[in-house]
Design an enzyme around this catalytic site. Structure first.
Site, PDB file in Angstrom:
ATOM      1  N   HIS A   1       8.971  -1.259   9.206  1.00  0.00           N
ATOM      2  CA  HIS A   1       9.178  -2.256   8.145  1.00  0.00           C
ATOM      3  C   HIS A   1       8.285  -1.920   6.955  1.00  0.00           C
ATOM      4  CE1 HIS A   1       5.464  -4.824   9.484  1.00  0.00           C
ATOM      5  NE2 HIS A   1       5.201  -3.545   9.466  1.00  0.00           N
TER       6      HIS A   1
ATOM      7  N   HIS B   1      -3.325  -5.991   2.847  1.00  0.00           N
ATOM      8  CA  HIS B   1      -2.434  -7.029   3.366  1.00  0.00           C
ATOM      9  C   HIS B   1      -3.134  -8.360   3.625  1.00  0.00           C
ATOM     10  CE1 HIS B   1       0.523  -3.754   4.993  1.00  0.00           C
ATOM     11  NE2 HIS B   1       0.488  -3.820   3.687  1.00  0.00           N
TER      12      HIS B   1
ATOM     13  N   SER C   1       0.873  -1.183   0.000  1.00  0.00           N
ATOM     14  CA  SER C   1       0.000   0.000   0.000  1.00  0.00           C
ATOM     15  C   SER C   1       0.904   1.225   0.000  1.00  0.00           C
ATOM     16  CB  SER C   1      -0.924  -0.013   1.213  1.00  0.00           C
ATOM     17  OG  SER C   1      -0.195   0.072   2.417  1.00  0.00           O
TER      18      SER C   1
ATOM     19  N   GLU D   1       1.685  -9.358   7.174  1.00  0.00           N
ATOM     20  CA  GLU D   1       2.558  -8.954   8.276  1.00  0.00           C
ATOM     21  C   GLU D   1       2.422  -9.886   9.482  1.00  0.00           C
ATOM     22  OE1 GLU D   1       2.126  -4.706   8.894  1.00  0.00           O
ATOM     23  OE2 GLU D   1       3.025  -4.287   6.943  1.00  0.00           O
TER      24      GLU D   1
ATOM     25  N   ASP E   1       2.176   8.269   7.226  1.00  0.00           N
ATOM     26  CA  ASP E   1       2.969   7.295   6.467  1.00  0.00           C
ATOM     27  C   ASP E   1       2.915   7.711   4.992  1.00  0.00           C
ATOM     28  OD1 ASP E   1       3.953   5.106   5.080  1.00  0.00           O
ATOM     29  OD2 ASP E   1       2.407   3.717   5.721  1.00  0.00           O
TER      30      ASP E   1
ATOM     31  N   LYS F   1      10.161   4.888   6.798  1.00  0.00           N
ATOM     32  CA  LYS F   1      10.422   3.678   6.016  1.00  0.00           C
ATOM     33  C   LYS F   1      11.604   4.004   5.101  1.00  0.00           C
ATOM     34  CE  LYS F   1       5.666   1.879   5.684  1.00  0.00           C
ATOM     35  NZ  LYS F   1       4.405   2.018   4.906  1.00  0.00           N
TER      36      LYS F   1
ATOM     37  N   ASP G   1      -3.607   1.259  11.846  1.00  0.00           N
ATOM     38  CA  ASP G   1      -3.218   1.883  10.592  1.00  0.00           C
ATOM     39  C   ASP G   1      -4.320   1.600   9.571  1.00  0.00           C
ATOM     40  OD1 ASP G   1      -2.181   2.896   8.292  1.00  0.00           O
ATOM     41  OD2 ASP G   1      -0.462   1.542   8.159  1.00  0.00           O
TER      42      ASP G   1
ATOM     43  N   GLU H   1      -2.202   5.676  12.385  1.00  0.00           N
ATOM     44  CA  GLU H   1      -1.362   5.999  11.229  1.00  0.00           C
ATOM     45  C   GLU H   1      -2.256   6.167  10.000  1.00  0.00           C
ATOM     46  OE1 GLU H   1       1.802   3.137  10.873  1.00  0.00           O
ATOM     47  OE2 GLU H   1       1.668   3.223   8.702  1.00  0.00           O
TER      48      GLU H   1
ATOM     49  N   LYS I   1       7.531  -0.225  14.346  1.00  0.00           N
ATOM     50  CA  LYS I   1       6.399  -0.983  13.835  1.00  0.00           C
ATOM     51  C   LYS I   1       6.975  -2.055  12.940  1.00  0.00           C
ATOM     52  CE  LYS I   1       3.364   0.093  10.234  1.00  0.00           C
ATOM     53  NZ  LYS I   1       2.024   0.379   9.672  1.00  0.00           N
TER      54      LYS I   1
HETATM   55  P1  PGA Z   1       3.164  -1.299   2.894  1.00  0.00           P
HETATM   56  O1  PGA Z   1       2.221  -0.902   4.099  1.00  0.00           O
HETATM   57  O2  PGA Z   1       4.500  -1.666   3.390  1.00  0.00           O
HETATM   58  O3  PGA Z   1       2.412  -2.422   2.244  1.00  0.00           O
HETATM   59  O4  PGA Z   1       3.182  -0.078   2.005  1.00  0.00           O
HETATM   60  C1  PGA Z   1       2.615  -0.724   5.386  1.00  0.00           C
HETATM   61  C2  PGA Z   1       1.938   0.481   5.954  1.00  0.00           C
HETATM   62  O5  PGA Z   1       0.990   1.034   5.359  1.00  0.00           O
HETATM   63  O6  PGA Z   1       2.346   0.932   6.997  1.00  0.00           O
HETATM   64 ZN    ZN Z   2       0.871   2.714   6.904  1.00  0.00          ZN
END
Ligand code: PGA
Ligand code: ZN
Length: 424
Positions: free
Chosen positions: A363, A153, A40, A203, A310, A335, A240, A283, A386
């Site tokens: 992550h 996810h 995402s 996850e 994010d 990230k 989130d 988030e 996270k």
């Molecule tokens: P992603 O999502 O790593 O699939 O982009 C994680 C998040 O939205 O925090």
């Molecule tokens: Zn996120």
């Protein structure tokens, strides 16, 4: 100095190809880093270079990125001082020449950036968290453990992507992991007893066929209590929604729940959840293109709930400064592959802290056995991480690394606990 850069294609936790890089210094020190990948993703992330050849890896090949690292990048960084991270990262950015790292690929660039840092740490005979964070790096992060997966996810109807628990009442990181694991297993039993699937999502959290956030939160609350913990006091809730994923034509389209909410209605709905459950942090509560909604929510609850951007910020200092200036959020998710170099990711943490904001090391949903972010959480002193559920080695590897770091720090280790959170 950097002697060789060797990139290769490995596979991530979803079985998709990704880039791994080895950097070897003249003294023989090796640094190895693997690059994660999101599902995402934010619209303004640095570009992950994919081959797009649909006959191989369903278009997700990374052969070009690997070739760039082995060719152009390797040639240009050979002889550079690996200890000059800022200089190396600036050179990588300049070599790429685009604003989004789209020419060489942020996946190629990040692999080299992180591997060089790890090689330099090895040359100094220091663990990465200490090499980067200095002698003061002793803060173990509060973990946000994702025990129910939805959204992009998982293949269930849950609109929100992640339901997490944070053991704010733990005294140590190792105790936080124990508490999280206990609740995870209670939740498994409860879901099974209620006739739900206990299969897990990307996850490592459960992915039951629930339809509303309230249903998921009720299961998590019950699991916390039945394990013997006090919700909010011992263990807080974090979500989130990843709401950019279901924000279409100016409306939040909750397809699983079967409800559409305008931005203001979405703010009201989130405030209701914050008032009804011990939610300590959310988030991406509002979408990456809904800055007005972000500001409205922040004005309403920013003093009592951490609101972490994010997709909104994509680990970009430029976007973060816009959020700080306009009062959109009070926290940033970090990230490393959203921005593409270690220097830029650490700068985003520093900028957040200077503004009195918080930062959460994170992550991606596509991960590997690489545990670099565990060290980065300690090195940056951000106090929050996270990194998924209490199952699947791609997630637990980070927790296990933090357990080792806590042990190594001994009596100087401090667990962030509740104090790390903004407004909690
Ligand atoms: P992603 O999502 O790593 O699939 O982009 C994680 C998040 O939205 O925090
Ligand atoms: Zn996120």
């Amino acid at each position: 100095t950097i002697e060789t850069v060797t990139a290769r294609r490995i596979i991530d936790s979803r079985g998709n190809p990704t880039v791994e890089v080895d950097v070897v210094l003249a003294d023989g020190s090796l640094g190895r880093a693997a690059v994660p990948s999101g599902a995402s993703t934010g619209a303004r992330e640095a570009v992950e270079l994919r081959d797009g050849d649909s006959t191989r890896w369903h278009g997700k090949g990374v052969d070009q990125a690997v070739a760039h690292a082995n060719g152009e990048i390797a040639a240009s960084v050979r002889g550079r001082d690996a200890a000059d991270q800022a200089g190396l990262d600036a050179a990588l950015i300049a070599l790429d020449g685009t604003a989004t790292k789209s020419r060489l690929g942020a996946n190629a660039i990040l692999g080299v950036s992180l591997a060089a840092a790890k090689a330099a740490a090895a040359a100094h005979r220091l663990p990465l968290y200490r090499y980067l964070g200095g002698a003061d790096a002793h803060l173990l992060p509060l973990p946000m453990m994702n025990i129910v997966n939805g959204g992009a996810h998982a293949d269930n109807p849950l609109d929100f992507q992640e339901f997490m628990i944070a053991p704010v009442g733990a005294d140590t990181f190792a105790e936080a992991v124990r508490m999280g694991s206990e609740v995870f297993h209670t939740l498994r039993r409860d879901l099974l007893a209620a006739g739900h699937s206990t299969g897990v999502g990307d996850e490592g959290g459960f992915a039951p066929a629930l339809r509303t956030a309230e249903e998921a939160l009720d299961f998590v609350m019950a699991a916390i209590e039945r394990t013997g913990y006090r919700p909010g006091t011992d263990i807080g809730l974090i979500m989130d929604p990843a709401s950019s994923e279901f924000f279409c034509d100016g409306v939040y389209d909750y397809a699983g729940e079967g409800v559409r909410r305008t931005p203001s209605e979405n703010v009201d709905y989130l405030v209701k959840l914050i008032d009804s459950y011990p939610v300590l942090s959310i988030e991406d509560p509002m979408a990456e293109n809904d800055w007005a909604g972000w500001r409205e929510l922040t004005a309403r609850v920013g003093d009592r709930c951490q609101l972490t951007g994010d997709d909104l910020f994509c680990t970009s200092e430029t976007l973060l400064r816009e959020g700080i200036r306009t009062g959109a959020g009070n926290s940033i998710l970090i990230k490393v592959n959203q921005i593409g170099t270690l220097t830029e990711a650490m700068a985003a943490v520093a900028t957040a802290h200077q503004a009195g904001w918080t930062a959460v090391m994170s992550h991606r949903s596509g991960e590997t056995e690489d545990t670099t972010i565990a060290d980065l959480a300690v090195a940056s002193g951000c106090g929050q991480i996270k990194t998924g559920s209490l199952s699947r080695s791609d997630r637990t590897a980070k927790y296990n690394q933090l357990i080792r770091i806590e042990e190594e720090l001994g009596s100087s280790a401090r667990f962030a606990g509740r104090s790390a959170l903004r407004g909690a």
